[in-house]
Write an enzyme that holds these catalytic residues in place. Structure first.
Site, mmCIF file in Angstrom:
data_model
loop_
_atom_site.group_PDB
_atom_site.id
_atom_site.type_symbol
_atom_site.label_atom_id
_atom_site.label_comp_id
_atom_site.label_asym_id
_atom_site.label_seq_id
_atom_site.Cartn_x
_atom_site.Cartn_y
_atom_site.Cartn_z
ATOM 1 N N GLY A 12 0.742 -1.055 -0.047
ATOM 2 C CA GLY A 12 -0.057 0.061 -0.004
ATOM 3 C C GLY A 12 0.826 1.413 0.017
ATOM 4 O O GLY A 12 1.690 1.403 0.748
ATOM 5 N N VAL A 24 17.142 8.545 -0.803
ATOM 6 C CA VAL A 24 17.982 7.376 -1.352
ATOM 7 C C VAL A 24 18.591 7.963 -2.642
ATOM 8 O O VAL A 24 19.926 7.799 -2.668
ATOM 9 C CB VAL A 24 17.128 6.137 -1.758
ATOM 10 N N VAL A 25 18.101 8.217 -3.438
ATOM 11 C CA VAL A 25 18.796 8.800 -4.768
ATOM 12 C C VAL A 25 19.710 9.817 -4.579
ATOM 13 O O VAL A 25 20.850 9.716 -4.855
ATOM 14 C CB VAL A 25 17.724 9.236 -5.929
ATOM 15 N N GLY A 105 4.623 -7.098 4.533
ATOM 16 C CA GLY A 105 4.845 -8.102 3.549
ATOM 17 C C GLY A 105 6.193 -7.938 2.642
ATOM 18 O O GLY A 105 6.797 -8.779 2.104
ATOM 19 N N ILE A 127 0.841 3.528 6.108
ATOM 20 C CA ILE A 127 0.187 4.298 6.999
ATOM 21 C C ILE A 127 -0.295 3.752 8.520
ATOM 22 O O ILE A 127 -0.652 4.366 9.375
ATOM 23 C CB ILE A 127 -1.239 4.837 6.642
ATOM 24 N N ASP A 128 -0.178 2.286 8.472
ATOM 25 C CA ASP A 128 -0.781 1.244 9.380
ATOM 26 C C ASP A 128 0.018 1.439 10.834
ATOM 27 O O ASP A 128 -0.540 1.218 12.010
ATOM 28 C CB ASP A 128 -0.630 -0.199 8.982
ATOM 29 N N GLU A 188 -15.387 9.782 22.723
ATOM 30 C CA GLU A 188 -16.067 8.995 23.756
ATOM 31 C C GLU A 188 -15.701 7.439 23.961
ATOM 32 O O GLU A 188 -15.660 7.084 25.070
ATOM 33 C CB GLU A 188 -17.570 9.272 23.708
ATOM 34 N N HIS A 252 -9.846 5.207 1.471
ATOM 35 C CA HIS A 252 -8.474 5.523 0.902
ATOM 36 C C HIS A 252 -8.130 7.111 0.909
ATOM 37 O O HIS A 252 -7.142 7.410 0.695
ATOM 38 C CB HIS A 252 -8.779 5.059 -0.589
ATOM 39 N N ARG A 255 -4.979 7.394 2.736
ATOM 40 C CA ARG A 255 -3.907 7.192 2.248
ATOM 41 C C ARG A 255 -2.837 8.267 1.288
ATOM 42 O O ARG A 255 -1.914 8.270 0.826
ATOM 43 C CB ARG A 255 -3.822 5.837 1.294
HETATM 44 P P1 ADP Z 1 2.895 -4.449 2.811
HETATM 45 O O1 ADP Z 1 4.189 -4.398 2.142
HETATM 46 O O2 ADP Z 1 2.172 -3.067 2.724
HETATM 47 O O3 ADP Z 1 2.461 -5.207 4.046
HETATM 48 P P2 ADP Z 1 1.730 -6.610 1.320
HETATM 49 O O4 ADP Z 1 1.699 -7.541 2.443
HETATM 50 O O5 ADP Z 1 0.586 -6.743 0.248
HETATM 51 O O6 ADP Z 1 1.915 -5.111 1.711
HETATM 52 O O7 ADP Z 1 3.119 -6.979 0.510
HETATM 53 C C1 ADP Z 1 3.720 -6.456 -0.604
HETATM 54 C C2 ADP Z 1 4.226 -7.535 -1.456
HETATM 55 O O8 ADP Z 1 5.535 -8.124 -0.907
HETATM 56 C C3 ADP Z 1 3.237 -8.551 -1.648
HETATM 57 O O9 ADP Z 1 2.421 -8.333 -2.866
HETATM 58 C C4 ADP Z 1 4.136 -9.737 -2.188
HETATM 59 O O10 ADP Z 1 4.905 -9.397 -3.617
HETATM 60 C C5 ADP Z 1 5.809 -9.592 -1.443
HETATM 61 N N1 ADP Z 1 5.733 -10.605 -0.303
HETATM 62 C C6 ADP Z 1 4.795 -10.443 0.722
HETATM 63 N N2 ADP Z 1 4.831 -11.619 1.706
HETATM 64 C C7 ADP Z 1 6.029 -12.114 0.979
HETATM 65 C C8 ADP Z 1 6.690 -13.359 1.079
HETATM 66 N N3 ADP Z 1 6.463 -14.067 2.382
HETATM 67 N N4 ADP Z 1 7.519 -13.715 0.349
HETATM 68 C C9 ADP Z 1 8.203 -13.091 -0.637
HETATM 69 N N5 ADP Z 1 7.453 -11.816 -0.767
HETATM 70 C C10 ADP Z 1 6.388 -11.310 -0.249
HETATM 71 O O1 F6P Z 2 -1.586 -1.432 4.586
HETATM 72 C C1 F6P Z 2 -2.180 0.051 4.141
HETATM 73 C C2 F6P Z 2 -3.738 -0.351 3.681
HETATM 74 O O2 F6P Z 2 -3.990 1.153 3.616
HETATM 75 C C3 F6P Z 2 -4.344 -0.960 5.163
HETATM 76 O O3 F6P Z 2 -4.697 -0.044 6.068
HETATM 77 C C4 F6P Z 2 -5.862 -1.432 4.467
HETATM 78 O O4 F6P Z 2 -6.254 -2.436 5.395
HETATM 79 C C5 F6P Z 2 -5.425 -1.802 2.942
HETATM 80 O O5 F6P Z 2 -4.059 -1.351 3.080
HETATM 81 C C6 F6P Z 2 -6.171 -1.557 1.988
HETATM 82 O O6 F6P Z 2 -5.495 -2.106 0.655
HETATM 83 P P1 F6P Z 2 -6.075 -1.823 -0.515
HETATM 84 O O7 F6P Z 2 -5.661 -0.285 -1.273
HETATM 85 O O8 F6P Z 2 -5.522 -2.613 -1.372
HETATM 86 O O9 F6P Z 2 -7.506 -1.810 -0.770
#
Ligand code: ADP
Ligand code: F6P
Length: 321
Positions: A12, A24-25, A105, A127-128, A188, A252, A255
């Site tokens: 996200g 970074v750049v 992820g 954002i989480d 509240e 959204h 975001r």
């Molecule tokens: P976030 O990085 O915001 O937590 P996601 O959970 O959707 O978002 O993960 C982003 C991407 O990271 C996934 O779509 C996938 O490409 C990659 N990813 C997630 N889990 C794994 C994993 N266990 N091994 C390799 N790549 C992963």
């Molecule tokens: O991880 C960021 C986030 O905005 C979460 O807060 C939410 O649950 C999810 O992504 C929403 O994902 P999408 O943009 O795929 O609907």
């Protein structure tokens, strides 16, 4: 020593990602490195959507929400064969190291790539605020300010109509957005995964507010995914208490937007530090800010940390009632 590095944003999007890309750049170029951008996260790595960046590629982007590199989710990246394609593309461009900006992820993807020979450093872009190895993630503060703006507005109409109003915010199983926004607004009730309250207690508390002579209104901040349908829960409150109740899912809108000063500075610090780490030969790590100091953790260790860093703030809910 590493000469070519890549940068991707994944998962996200979050306000402040552009500031991290810029850092970074610019830091990479200052150290004499060549820097490559990858479009749409791991998808761009696999599809070889990779291009060289220069100073101008990142000028005038600090005020912009979203990510200029765009982002994507690619579940197939969990497969070694798919990651192997990414490694081959990186090697083709001579890229030996990668900065990954994303959530937990994306951290896993970075760790797996590190294990396959590409040095990766991950930055918390979400954002989480659900990454335990940092006090704050890039994007959290901006999102919080967006929520506050919205709740201020909902407060006006709730007050005028003597109503109860449920406001559902994002967070993906992490209650920090609801908790921080709830405290900032002095609402509240706050309902989060770390602080669930039985429905019966919600009903009796709201009954209490509805029976007041003055200030007959109540705002409730709710984390997403806590209730299957927040509108049905609002109806239940109204049926049980007679308190007219509405629900708003902020969605959204949370975001987007220009990053706050806090997120811009956090992203700049973390981005420059990520390049330092790559130059020091570190790999499979993630950057955090703990007690205002930059730190780095092994990604597996970071993901195994308990997610209770702000749990002490829960006491405020009761103390400030
Ligand atoms: P976030 O990085 O915001 O937590 P996601 O959970 O959707 O978002 O993960 C982003 C991407 O990271 C996934 O779509 C996938 O490409 C990659 N990813 C997630 N889990 C794994 C994993 N266990 N091994 C390799 N790549 C992963
Ligand atoms: O991880 C960021 C986030 O905005 C979460 O807060 C939410 O649950 C999810 O992504 C929403 O994902 P999408 O943009 O795929 O609907």
């Amino acid at each position: 020593m590493v000469k070519r590095i890549g940068i991707i944003t994944s998962g996200g999007d979050a306000p402040g990602m552009n500031c991290a890309i810029r850092a970074v750049v610019r830091a990479g170029l200052a150290y004499g490195l060549e820097v490559f951008g990858v479009r749409e996260g791991y998808k761009g790595l696999v599809e070889d959507d990779i291009f060289q960046m220069d100073r101008d590629s990142v000028s005038n982007i600090v005020t912009r929400g979203g990510t200029i590199l765009r982002t994507a989710r690619l579940p197939e990246f969990k497969l070694e064969s798919v990651r192997q394609q990414a490694i081959e593309n990186l090697k083709k461009h001579g890229i030996e190291a990668l900065v990954v900006i994303g959530g937990d992820g994306s951290y896993m993807g970075a760790k797996k790539l590190s294990e396959m020979g590409i040095n990766c450093v991950a930055l918390p872009g979400t954002i989480d605020n659900d990454i335990a190895s940092t006090d704050y993630t890039i994007g959290f503060d901006t999102c919080l300010n967006t929520i506050i703006d919205c709740v201020d507005k909902i407060r006006d109409t709730t007050e005028s109509h003597n109503r109860c109003h449920l406001i559902e915010v994002m967070g993906n199983h992490c209650g920090d957005l609801a908790l921080f926004a709830g405290i900032a607004e002095g609402v509240e009730m706050i309902l989060t995964p770390d602080h669930p309250i039985p429905d019966t207690e919600v009903f009796s508390t709201m009954r209490g507010y509805s029976e007041r002579k003055e200030r007959k209104r109540a705002l409730i901040l709710v984390s997403e995914k806590l209730y299957p349908n927040i509108h049905e829960f609002a109806k239940q409150i109204e049926d049980e208490t007679g308190f007219v109740t509405r629900a708003t899912v902020l969605g959204h809108v949370q975001r987007g937007g220009a990053p706050s000063a806090f997120d811009r500075i956090l992203a700049a610090r973390m981005g420059a530090y990520a390049v330092d780490c790559l130059l020091a030969g570190k790999s499979g790590i993630c950057i955090g800010l703990v007690d205002n100091k930059l730190v780095d953790y092994d990604i597996y260790e970071a993901l195994a940390l308990p997610r209770d860093k702000h749990v002490s703030m829960l006491r405020l809910i009761d103390n400030l009632k």
